[in-house]
Write a protein that holds these residues in place. Structure first.
Motif, PDB file in Angstrom:
ATOM      1  N   UNK A  41      -2.032 -13.712  10.910  1.00 40.58           N
ATOM      2  CA  UNK A  41      -2.932 -13.788   9.867  1.00 40.58           C
ATOM      3  C   UNK A  41      -3.795 -12.606   9.742  1.00 40.58           C
ATOM      4  N   UNK A  54      -1.410  -9.678   8.683  1.00 42.20           N
ATOM      5  CA  UNK A  54      -1.002  -9.829   7.188  1.00 42.20           C
ATOM      6  C   UNK A  54      -2.105  -9.307   6.364  1.00 42.20           C
ATOM      7  N   UNK A  62       9.753 -17.926  16.031  1.00 41.05           N
ATOM      8  CA  UNK A  62       8.866 -18.116  14.748  1.00 41.05           C
ATOM      9  C   UNK A  62       9.066 -17.062  14.067  1.00 41.05           C
ATOM     10  N   UNK A  84      11.844 -15.738  12.967  1.00 40.91           N
ATOM     11  CA  UNK A  84      13.007 -15.790  12.286  1.00 40.91           C
ATOM     12  C   UNK A  84      12.547 -16.437  10.853  1.00 40.91           C
ATOM     13  N   UNK A  85      11.543 -17.101  10.666  1.00 38.17           N
ATOM     14  CA  UNK A  85      11.155 -17.640   9.764  1.00 38.17           C
ATOM     15  C   UNK A  85      10.403 -16.899   8.753  1.00 38.17           C
ATOM     16  N   UNK A 116       8.678 -14.306   6.029  1.00 37.47           N
ATOM     17  CA  UNK A 116       9.250 -13.711   4.804  1.00 37.47           C
ATOM     18  C   UNK A 116       8.501 -12.334   4.420  1.00 37.47           C
ATOM     19  N   UNK A 136       4.283  -9.917   8.798  1.00 35.89           N
ATOM     20  CA  UNK A 136       4.045 -11.070   9.796  1.00 35.89           C
ATOM     21  C   UNK A 136       5.229 -10.861  10.688  1.00 35.89           C
ATOM     22  N   UNK A 157       4.879 -10.874  14.824  1.00 41.20           N
ATOM     23  CA  UNK A 157       5.456 -11.924  15.712  1.00 41.20           C
ATOM     24  C   UNK A 157       6.304 -10.852  16.594  1.00 41.20           C
ATOM     25  N   UNK A 175      18.564 -11.056  22.131  1.00 30.75           N
ATOM     26  CA  UNK A 175      19.773 -11.546  20.842  1.00 30.75           C
ATOM     27  C   UNK A 175      18.909 -12.173  19.790  1.00 30.75           C
ATOM     28  N   UNK A 203      17.447  -9.671  17.627  1.00 31.54           N
ATOM     29  CA  UNK A 203      18.185  -8.823  16.973  1.00 31.54           C
ATOM     30  C   UNK A 203      18.665  -9.541  15.451  1.00 31.54           C
ATOM     31  N   UNK A 204      18.324 -10.628  15.557  1.00 30.56           N
ATOM     32  CA  UNK A 204      18.752 -11.514  14.402  1.00 30.56           C
ATOM     33  C   UNK A 204      17.862 -11.290  13.190  1.00 30.56           C
ATOM     34  N   UNK A 245      17.786  -7.786  12.106  1.00 27.83           N
ATOM     35  CA  UNK A 245      18.977  -7.481  11.003  1.00 27.83           C
ATOM     36  C   UNK A 245      18.928  -8.206   9.639  1.00 27.83           C
ATOM     37  N   UNK A 246      17.966  -9.118   9.784  1.00 27.14           N
ATOM     38  CA  UNK A 246      17.547  -9.653   8.416  1.00 27.14           C
ATOM     39  C   UNK A 246      17.194  -8.831   7.391  1.00 27.14           C
ATOM     40  N   UNK A 273      17.468  -5.652   8.011  1.00 27.01           N
ATOM     41  CA  UNK A 273      18.426  -4.608   7.675  1.00 27.01           C
ATOM     42  C   UNK A 273      19.454  -4.920   6.712  1.00 27.01           C
ATOM     43  N   UNK A 274      19.731  -6.253   6.631  1.00 24.34           N
ATOM     44  CA  UNK A 274      20.744  -6.678   5.430  1.00 24.34           C
ATOM     45  C   UNK A 274      20.039  -6.613   4.247  1.00 24.34           C
ATOM     46  N   UNK A 308      27.998  -3.417  12.378  1.00 23.32           N
ATOM     47  CA  UNK A 308      27.272  -4.369  11.470  1.00 23.32           C
ATOM     48  C   UNK A 308      27.302  -3.649   9.762  1.00 23.32           C
ATOM     49  N   UNK A 338      26.939 -10.414  10.886  1.00 21.93           N
ATOM     50  CA  UNK A 338      25.782 -11.111  11.389  1.00 21.93           C
ATOM     51  C   UNK A 338      26.344 -11.602  12.839  1.00 21.93           C
ATOM     52  N   UNK A 369      25.769 -10.519  16.637  1.00 21.52           N
ATOM     53  CA  UNK A 369      24.840 -11.659  17.633  1.00 21.52           C
ATOM     54  C   UNK A 369      25.814 -12.240  18.557  1.00 21.52           C
ATOM     55  N   UNK A 402      -2.983 -17.672   4.370  1.00 19.65           N
ATOM     56  CA  UNK A 402      -2.240 -17.085   5.141  1.00 19.65           C
ATOM     57  C   UNK A 402      -1.729 -18.396   6.134  1.00 19.65           C
ATOM     58  N   UNK A 462       1.001 -19.722   8.828  1.00 19.10           N
ATOM     59  CA  UNK A 462       1.945 -19.456   9.864  1.00 19.10           C
ATOM     60  C   UNK A 462       1.789 -17.853  10.565  1.00 19.10           C
TER      61      UNK A 462
END
Lengths: 498, 569, 175, 100
Positions: free
Chosen positions: A232, A235, A290, A292-293, A295, A299, A303, A417, A420-421, A424-425, A427-428, B147, B191, B195, D98, D100
């Motif tokens: 928080x 952000x 966390x 990963x989720x 947006x 934030x 994390x 690993x 990295x996901x 890379x999001x 990066x994508x 990638x 991806x 991974x 805010x 999460x």
């Protein structure tokens, strides 16, 4: 009882950087008050000039091996303190440069912003030199005070207010815990200076006291389960403040943690290793999952920062000199990557006005430079060779495997690993997705400087780390006295049970 | 050049990538020529390397060593033996060819060449690393360029492109798209590739770290570790440490090879990648797995390798047959070639598993041969895709009229891939089959079946692409006419056939690398002596603990090890 | 006699603490905190710490608490209807258990750290203020200075945050 | 003579009350008041130890804690005023911009 102050004038040399910076702070403040028509950028450059002089002074100390203690061991200027001060000052300079443009968003008090940044830096410089509990408390609160204000600096922005309030409440809670912890430790040992506590007996009061202190510092570094303010606050805060917050206080708090765990509690290593392992595993795993989720890029980086702290705790759990070297090295690598990443975030948000990851789509076309820089910073945070983060992670893992912390290493590796996901999001979004609005993004001069410094640091440390490892190894030489094969304590199982 | 050949090979692409950063995309010719010249330098140097390597002397040659990190015991230790030399050569050939194959890339050509050069340089780096750290360093470094290459210049499958409704588009962009296994997008492929490879690379890193710790030598140097690391017979978790390390290293690296249960990233990745990337990917990147297993597991844990290599012999059967059947039924040109590569990699594992001079040499030569053959096939599939913008075999056909040169080359590529006499693949296949017949007759029979399958699916694809009725939609397709387009194919064909007719040089080089390795692994040690040996070693630990060399072998409990804590200083 | 005073101060402090945490109206809470602070300062007297007693009364009660009350009045807060977290009930059980465990452990702990150099007699001779002053300006000089800058920072921070936005136009005009 | 453990017990009880207040109450100002209780608990401890251990350090720490509490109260109340201006509420739960 008579007054005796053993302080020669030459002793003040050790305090020179702090004294100079204090004076400079007043100068900046006075200039701000006296010449309200001076453009605020000049104040920024003025502060940077002072910080650079201080940095030069510290570099001179480092090269000439100036070290010593003052006020009955309460203020130490060893090479580790110098290292951390250089890191903090470097971060401060970069943050000020990165915020020059951003400051225009503040409706009021643009000049005081720089004062408060420098003031926090000053507080953190005292933190890394603090060698007793009182100094820790005072300097920690001093440094945090500046951040309380800085985080809520966007006064008309509800998110900023909310972030500031959450930060403040958890900050004062941490202060309360710290105060009580200090009182218990003082009662059990009768001492305040860390090095005097080394022979203390592990009584329940001492253990609870140190746990409370650890919790308070855990709040500052943002380790799980003390992390709840981080996302928080990161952000909501103005992005340059987030940048600052994500590096400098963490580094300073780790300096204190190193002193506490390795100097004051060096003999209880078998006890606290369990604690640190738990905190490390929780921080890495929770934060990475966390993240990963998320947006919002701030934030996400918040994390990711929690996860990085988990990584650093691996080095602390190793509890050896090599572990400390690894922590210092990791912080250095983290400094460049994180400042760089946040600088890109600032630059992008200046141009497109949002921090959502989705709005980074097509950044590779809109601004190849920013996208490339962000790519490298994120990959460095993820730990991909040949970038600094990879060497940092490897250093920490090597230090930990020498101590046989296999679980921790396995968890750390798995987390690489996972992390990295989500990197890379981003990066994508930047490279693979096409931009909605293909107009190029302009970057200001100071911001470019910051990003170039970040890139240079990330690449140079990654490709040729030898000088930096040499530096960190010499910086933690003092710990060689405290950690050695001679320290053997049977695991005091009864302590864990109370 | 001389003794610095390795540095030229390794750093020319890096230098090229660095130079490209400063060149604008508005000068496409300059961009291409810089990339091509970097690759050319690398190619020349590796040709020199191949011919200057002295197979009589054997061992590691052209060794370069400079200290990189004292504290961690890492040095940039480069050197090639008979196994690395042909693979370095194959990489630089494919890089050079790949640059010409992707000559017509319009979109962000500069970035494409930068990543391609970095990818190639990283793979070359693995082939010449004599330090575990740098082996991993370059290995992991090769993943990220993949990638970006896949994501930015790759192509979607037909099914994915049809996903144009709003829900489908949302699915494409959703954060959790990786979990959506129905999706066939290039993002998904990229991806998944990263991974998957990172996850297994991390397992290998764990193995490497365990080697580092238990050797107690504070070094990552393979040459030191293979002589001095005493990793055998340390009991851990109900088994022995060397087996754990071996399994971690083997499966960690076998994922990129790709061995059967770990292959699922590979065809997707091949299919999505642009032609030059597929070439490097299938031609060289997959060999990183075999090569790293040879370097780490074979060199450092020879006895465990002898003990556990049958695992590979079992799994390679599945690789060969499964890959072959999927390739036979696949409808997508690149899937066919991708699965065929993953099937062919099974042969290499068979050759490695048999652990004798002939079969292991065959495996190494096969790696080289397969690089050329699959490189050709991917280059041509890429050409066809560029002309027709489809990879769907049923909708293609009769292209031989439009592109006679490509179709002829395709025939040659198929021949090479199948292993017709006259190509270097033939020699390699024969060596693998002959060499492993004694030990694994069943696998050899399966391998024969695999050759038949290869014949079947490659000819099926050839017929589907080049013969039969032609779809008028693709009437605008044209042949590779210019020298630039023909050059890469001609290079690879000539190398493949050249070494097929004059294999002795290649054979000598490879043998010089394989012989000492096989000698180490198959050294006959009577069972009784092994036990005695371990007894002696465990006695040696006690004086070792007090000497300057820390031996941590018997200390497995975490947190209680006094000796290991002392090492930190 | 001392025992009686101690019991009185201790019990009232704890009672005031409980009230501070449980009362609904924020002003009432602040007033019970005032009671707590006064009685804690009484405990300081029992411990020969007159200077701290004075500081507690003047600074804590006279300044900090008044500041709180001032803000409460300024914001004119009404009683909150829902004054506990919903999750409070779930927290309470483990919290009480954990708290009693901590208490038990703390009471078992000896708290016999190393003796310092200022026994009660020495403090009584020149007075507590003198002893505190000597210590503060010799050993703890640095912390004293840090707190000085800290307070400067607090002043700047409070002004920066709390200044009313009406000034906005003039500020814009200036810069 | 009062035993040291009596002071420790009082301070521990106050500390726990304060901690409970921070965790349970939703009004910011009361949360801050609870933190003040925690600080006071620490101060009782420190002064008591200072007395029984015959060293002045404890009293000094207590003094500094009071000073710092003063500074933090000033800034904290300023933050609350800023928030109050924006949201007309002082409840922790209502801060939910805010997530999460």
């Amino acid at each position: 009882m008579t007054f005796s102050l053993n302080l020669a004038f030459s002793d003040l040399l050790l305090l020179l950087p702090e004294i100079f910076l204090t004076c400079w702070l007043c100068v900046v403040l006075i200039v701000d008050f006296s010449f309200p028509r001076v453009p605020k950028e000049r104040l920024a450059y003025l502060s940077v000039a002072g910080l650079i002089v201080t940095l030069g002074c510290l570099a001179w100390f480092d090269m000439n091996h100036v070290s010593g203690t003052l006020f009955g061991n309460m203020f130490v200027l060893d090479r580790m303190a110098i290292f951390f001060k250089i890191v903090i000052l470097g971060a401060t300079i970069l943050v000020i440069l990165a915020s020059i443009e951003y400051v225009n968003r503040f409706t009021l008090f643009r000049g005081e912003y720089y004062c408060l940044v420098v003031m926090s830096a000053l507080g953190m410089m005292f933190m890394v030199s603090a060698n007793d509990l009182l100094s820790v408390f005072v300097s920690l609160e001093f440094a945090t005070l500046g951040f309380y204000v800085l985080v809520s600096y966007l006064r008309d922005d509800l998110a900023s207010n909310e972030g500031g309030l959450k930060f403040f409440i958890l900050g004062v809670l941490a202060a309360g815990l710290l105060a009580y912890g200090i009182s218990l430790v003082y009662g059990e040992t009768g001492k305040l200076v860390f090095s005097d506590m080394a022979s203390a007996q592990p009584t329940p009061g001492l253990i609870i006291g140190f746990l409370l202190i650890f919790a308070a510092l855990g709040f500052k570094v943002g380790a799980v389960p003390f992390h709840s303010w981080i996302p928080d606050t990161y952000h909501g805060a103005p992005t340059p403040v987030t940048t600052f917050l994500s590096i400098a206080p963490k580094a300073a708090a780790f300096a204190i943690l190193l002193r506490i765990f390795l100097v004051a509690l060096g003999t209880f290593k078998p006890v606290w290793v369990v604690l640190l392992v738990a905190v490390s595993i929780l921080s890495m795993t929770y934060a990475n999952i966390v993240a990963i989720a998320q947006r919002n890029i701030k934030r996400l980086l918040a994390y990711s920062g929690i996860a990085q702290v988990g990584n650093i705790f691996i080095g602390l759990a190793a509890g050896t000199k090599m572990g400390n070297d690894a922590i210092l090295f990791y912080l250095l690598a983290y400094l460049f990557a994180n400042i760089g990443a946040f600088a890109v975030v600032i630059a992008v948000s200046q141009a497109i006005g949002t921090d959502e990851i989705e709005d980074y789509r097509g950044l590779g076309r809109r601004s190849p430079f920013l996208a490339f820089a962000m790519l490298l910073f994120l990959l460095s945070l993820a730990g991909v060779p040949p970038l600094a983060g990879f060497i940092g992670k490897l250093y920490i893992f090597v230090a930990a495997i020498k101590e046989g912390l296999y679980t921790l290493i396995v968890v750390g590796l798995i987390n690489i690993v996972i992390s990295m996901y989500y990197y890379l999001i981003v990066v994508k979004q930047m490279y693979i997705n096409e931009p909605i609005d293909p107009s190029p993004i302009a970057i200001s001069g100071p911001m470019k400087t910051v990003i170039y410094v970040g890139l240079a640091g990330t690449l140079v440390i990654g490709i040729y780390p030898q000088p930096f490892t040499d530096w960190v190894v010499s910086a933690t030489l003092m710990f060689a006295n405290f950690i050695g094969p001679s320290v053997t304590v049977a695991p005091p199982v009864h302590l864990l049970g109370g | 050049m001389g003794e610095y050949a390795l540095l030229y090979i390794l750093f020319a692409p890096f230098a090229g990538a660095l130079a490209l950063i400063f060149i604008s995309n508005r000068q496409p010719l300059l961009v291409r020529s810089v990339a091509a010249s970097a690759a050319f330098v690398s190619l020349l140097a590796s040709l020199y390397l191949f011919y200057a390597y002295d197979p009589v002397k054997g061992g590691f040659q052209f060794v370069q060593k400079c200290e990189w990190s004292k504290q961690l015991g890492i040095s940039l230790h480069l050197g090639v033996d008979g196994i690395g030399t042909p693979l370095v050569l194959a990489s630089s050939i494919l890089l050079f060819a790949g640059i010409f194959v992707s000559w017509h890339i319009k979109d962000r050509a500069k970035e494409f060449y930068i990543w391609l050069l970095i990818l190639a340089a990283a793979t070359i780096g693995v082939f010449m690393s004599l330090d575990l750290f740098f082996l991993y360093f370059f290995y992991e470094m090769s993943v990220i360029p993949m990638y970006l290459l896949l994501g930015m210049w790759g192509s979607h499958t037909k099914k994915y492109l049809e996903m144009t409704d709003s829900e489908g588009l949302k699915q494409r962009d959703s954060v959790g798209f990786i979990l959506n296994f129905g999706s066939n997008s290039k993002e998904y492929a990229a991806m998944k590739l990263v991974l998957f490879l990172s996850a297994f690379a991390v397992a290998a890193l764990m193995g490497i770290l365990l080697i580092y710790k238990y050797s107690g030598l504070n070094t990552f140097d393979i040459l030191v570790l293979r002589e001095q690391a005493n990793l055998m017979n340390i009991p851990v978790l109900g088994t022995t440490l060397d087996r754990i390390i071996w399994v971690l290293v083997f499966f960690g690296f076998a994922s990129i090879a790709p061995l059967w249960p770990l292959h699922s990233w590979s065809p997707v990745g091949h299919a999505a990648a642009p032609a030059a990337t597929s070439m490097l990917h299938a031609g060289v990147l997959m060999k990183l797995g075999h090569f790293s297993i040879i370097r780490v597991a074979f060199e450092i844990l020879p006895e465990t390798t002898r003990e556990l290599m049958p695992i590979a012999a079992v799994l390679c059967m599945f690789s060969i047959v499964y890959g072959g059947f999927v390739a036979f039924y696949a409808k997508d040109t690149k899937y066919v070639i991708g699965y065929s590569s993953s099937s062919h990699m099974g042969y290499v594992f068979l050759g490695m598993a048999a652990l004798n001079y002939i079969s292991l040499s065959g495996a190494v030569i096969y790696m080289f041969a397969h690089a050329m053959a699959t490189g050709m096939l991917f280059a041509m599939a890429g050409w066809v895709y560029d002309q027709t913008h489809t990879r769907d075999i049923p909708s293609l056909g009769g292209l031989s009229n439009k592109m006679p040169f490509i179709s002829v080359c395709f025939v040659v590529g198929c021949m090479a891939s199948i292993g017709m006499p006259g190509t270097v693949n033939f020699i390699a296949e024969i060596m693998i089959i002959v060499g492993s017949w004694d030990k694994y007759p069943l696998q050899v029979v399966v391998a024969m079946l695999g050759i038949v399958l290869t014949l079947a699916y490659l000819f099926k694809m050839m017929r589907g692409l080049f013969y039969g009725p032609m779809n008028q939609k693709y009437s605008h397709a044209h042949d590779a006419i210019s020298a630039v387009d023909r050059l890469p194919l001609l290079i690879m064909i000539s190398i493949s056939i050249g070494f097929g007719i004059f294999p002795m040089r290649l054979y000598d080089v490879v043998r010089s690398g394989v012989d000492p390795l096989v000698a180490r692994i198959t050294r006959v040690v009577p069972v009784a002596q092994t036990h005695e040996g371990s007894g002696v070693r465990s006695e040696l630990i006690i004086p070792g603990a007090t000497s300057t060399v820390p031996v941590v072998a018997s200390k497995l409990l975490p947190l209680s090890s006094q000796v290991s804590r002392g090492e930190g200083k | 006699m001392v025992g009686v005073f101690f019991t009185y101060f201790a019990l009232i402090s704890i009672a005031a603490g409980v009230l501070t945490v449980t009362l609904r109206h924020p002003v009432h809470c602040a007033l019970s905190l005032l009671v707590l602070l006064m009685h804690v300062s009484g405990l300081f007297i029992l411990l020969n710490a007159e200077f701290l007693w004075a500081v507690q009364v003047i600074v804590y009660v006279g300044a900090i608490l008044v500041l709180y009350l001032f803000v409460l009045m300024l914001m004119n807060l009404k009683t909150d209807e829902r004054y506990f977290h919903q999750s409070a009930l779930y927290v309470m059980g483990p919290a009480v258990l954990g708290a009693s465990y901590v208490l038990y452990n703390l009471l078992r702990s000896p708290f016999d750290g190393a003796k310092g150099d200022t026994p009660a007699a020495a403090v009584l001779q020149d007075g507590d203020t003198y002893a505190v002053g000597i210590k503060m300006f010799s050993d703890h000089l640095l912390q004293f200075e840090i707190v000085g800058i800290f307070l400067l920072g607090a002043v700047i921070g409070a002004i920066v945050l709390a200044k009313t936005p009406k000034q906005l136009d003039t500020e814009r005009g200036r810069s | 003579m009062i035993p040291l453990s009596a002071y420790t017990a009082v301070s521990a009880v106050l500390f726990i009350i304060g901690l409970t207040g921070v965790l349970v109450r939703r009004n910011f100002i009361i949360v801050l008041l609870s933190v003040e209780i925690m600080m006071n608990a620490a101060n009782i401890n420190l002064v008591a130890f200072s007395h029984y251990l015959e060293s002045m350090a404890g009293q000094l720490v207590a003094l500094f804690i009071i000073a710092i509490a003063a500074g933090e109260a000033a800034v904290g109340l300023a933050i609350i005023i800023v928030v109050f201006r924006g949201k007309i509420s002082t409840n922790v739960d209502e801060m939910n911009l805010l997530k999460w």
